[in-house]
Design an enzyme around this catalytic site. Structure first.
Site, PDB file in Angstrom:
ATOM      1  N   ASP A  11       0.855  -1.188   0.000  1.00 24.74           N
ATOM      2  CA  ASP A  11       0.000   0.000   0.000  1.00 24.74           C
ATOM      3  C   ASP A  11       0.889   1.235   0.000  1.00 24.74           C
ATOM      4  O   ASP A  11       1.936   1.261   0.670  1.00 24.74           O
ATOM      5  CB  ASP A  11      -0.910   0.018   1.226  1.00 24.74           C
ATOM      6  CG  ASP A  11      -1.860   1.208   1.203  1.00 24.74           C
ATOM      7  OD1 ASP A  11      -2.870   1.143   0.470  1.00 24.74           O
ATOM      8  OD2 ASP A  11      -1.584   2.214   1.898  1.00 24.74           O
ATOM      9  N   MET A  24       5.369   9.964  -3.442  1.00 22.89           N
ATOM     10  CA  MET A  24       4.967   8.880  -2.544  1.00 22.89           C
ATOM     11  C   MET A  24       5.552   9.214  -1.175  1.00 22.89           C
ATOM     12  O   MET A  24       6.768   9.346  -1.017  1.00 22.89           O
ATOM     13  CB  MET A  24       5.505   7.544  -3.048  1.00 22.89           C
ATOM     14  CG  MET A  24       5.137   6.370  -2.170  1.00 22.89           C
ATOM     15  SD  MET A  24       5.510   4.745  -2.935  1.00 22.89           S
ATOM     16  CE  MET A  24       7.330   4.785  -2.942  1.00 22.89           C
ATOM     17  N   HIS A 171      -5.976   4.133   5.986  1.00 25.93           N
ATOM     18  CA  HIS A 171      -5.085   5.000   5.202  1.00 25.93           C
ATOM     19  C   HIS A 171      -3.719   5.169   5.859  1.00 25.93           C
ATOM     20  O   HIS A 171      -2.973   6.096   5.530  1.00 25.93           O
ATOM     21  CB  HIS A 171      -5.734   6.356   4.905  1.00 25.93           C
ATOM     22  CG  HIS A 171      -6.920   6.232   3.997  1.00 25.93           C
ATOM     23  ND1 HIS A 171      -6.816   5.931   2.662  1.00 25.93           N
ATOM     24  CD2 HIS A 171      -8.255   6.348   4.247  1.00 25.93           C
ATOM     25  CE1 HIS A 171      -8.019   5.867   2.124  1.00 25.93           C
ATOM     26  NE2 HIS A 171      -8.910   6.104   3.068  1.00 25.93           N
ATOM     27  N   ASP A 176      -3.182  -0.771   5.932  1.00 26.79           N
ATOM     28  CA  ASP A 176      -3.903  -1.083   4.696  1.00 26.79           C
ATOM     29  C   ASP A 176      -3.245  -2.227   3.926  1.00 26.79           C
ATOM     30  O   ASP A 176      -3.931  -3.015   3.273  1.00 26.79           O
ATOM     31  CB  ASP A 176      -4.022   0.164   3.826  1.00 26.79           C
ATOM     32  CG  ASP A 176      -4.926   1.219   4.461  1.00 26.79           C
ATOM     33  OD1 ASP A 176      -5.523   0.924   5.512  1.00 26.79           O
ATOM     34  OD2 ASP A 176      -5.022   2.325   3.910  1.00 26.79           O
TER      35      ASP A 176
END
Length: 217
Positions: A11, A24, A171, A176
């Site tokens: 994730d 990211m 999240h 996740d």
């Protein structure tokens, strides 16, 4: 001989929709299980995990994305890992986990997480992507194929309750990755049980009928 698969749930949490113009900010990976073409061996949750928070690589960001994941770009500029360090360490971790087997990344949806991870691996890791250029599976598509349904009916919210993960979607990258790994393993075990049941029905049928029964492969 074909290599066995090692499934790794991943994730990512980002500050925008695409890598390069956006960053990211965190990612996590967890080993879900092994499959040799005959049997699937599930790995205990959080027994083999990799997590990093990264320094942003671009100035642009979408406030709505940060509102969802709660990450602080200013904090990560000071305390996050450099992308090169993080991706080199991630690549080495994946290769260590799989050994001579094939690393297969699984995610929901894989298109989003793969786009960031592959781009970052190729740009920053000395040895590139440990998943090659295409070794990935989309969990929603996997369920769609196993259930024989259509894409609109393959959303997590529409899956049978016995397949859904026991942990929430928060999240947080590690939370996740674990949640999606549970979902994937549940679907995989269910699909194998369905296949065994079909084969049992075929073997128990009269010979004239067994010849007309097509097993699920």
């Amino acid at each position: 001989m074909p290599r066995p698969d090692v499934y790794i749930s991943a994730d990512v949490e980002t500050d925008g929709p695409i890598p390069g113009p956006y960053s990211m900010l965190s990612f996590a990976m967890t080993v879900v299980g092994h499959y040799d073409g005959r049997s699937f061996e599930r790995v205990a949750d959080r027994s083999a995990v990799f997590v990093r928070e990264l320094q942003p690589i671009a100035e642009d960001f979408e406030p709505d994305a940060l509102a969802v994941n709660g990450l602080d770009r200013d904090y990560l500029r000071e305390h996050g890992a450099s992308p090169k360090q993080a991706m080199d360490e991630a690549s080495a971790w994946v290769r260590e986990q799989v050994g001579s087997a094939r690393a297969v990344l699984v995610a929901y949806p894989v298109a989003f997480d793969w786009s960031f991870l592959y781009w970052y691996f190729q740009r920053y890791a000395a040895h590139g992507s440990p998943f090659g250029h295409s070794s990935c599976l989309d969990i929603r598509s996997f369920f769609l194929a196993c259930a024989g349904t259509v894409f609109d009916e393959a959303d997590k919210s529409r899956m049978p309750s016995f397949l859904r993960a026991s942990t929430p979607h928060t999240h947080d990258a590690l939370d996740d990755a674990v949640e999606q790994g549970q979902l994937f393993a549940n679907i995989f075990e269910w699909s194998l049980s369905q296949r065994r049941r079909q084969r049992h029905r075929s073997s128990a049928a009269p010979s004239w009928l067994a010849e007309r029964v097509v097993p699920i492969v």
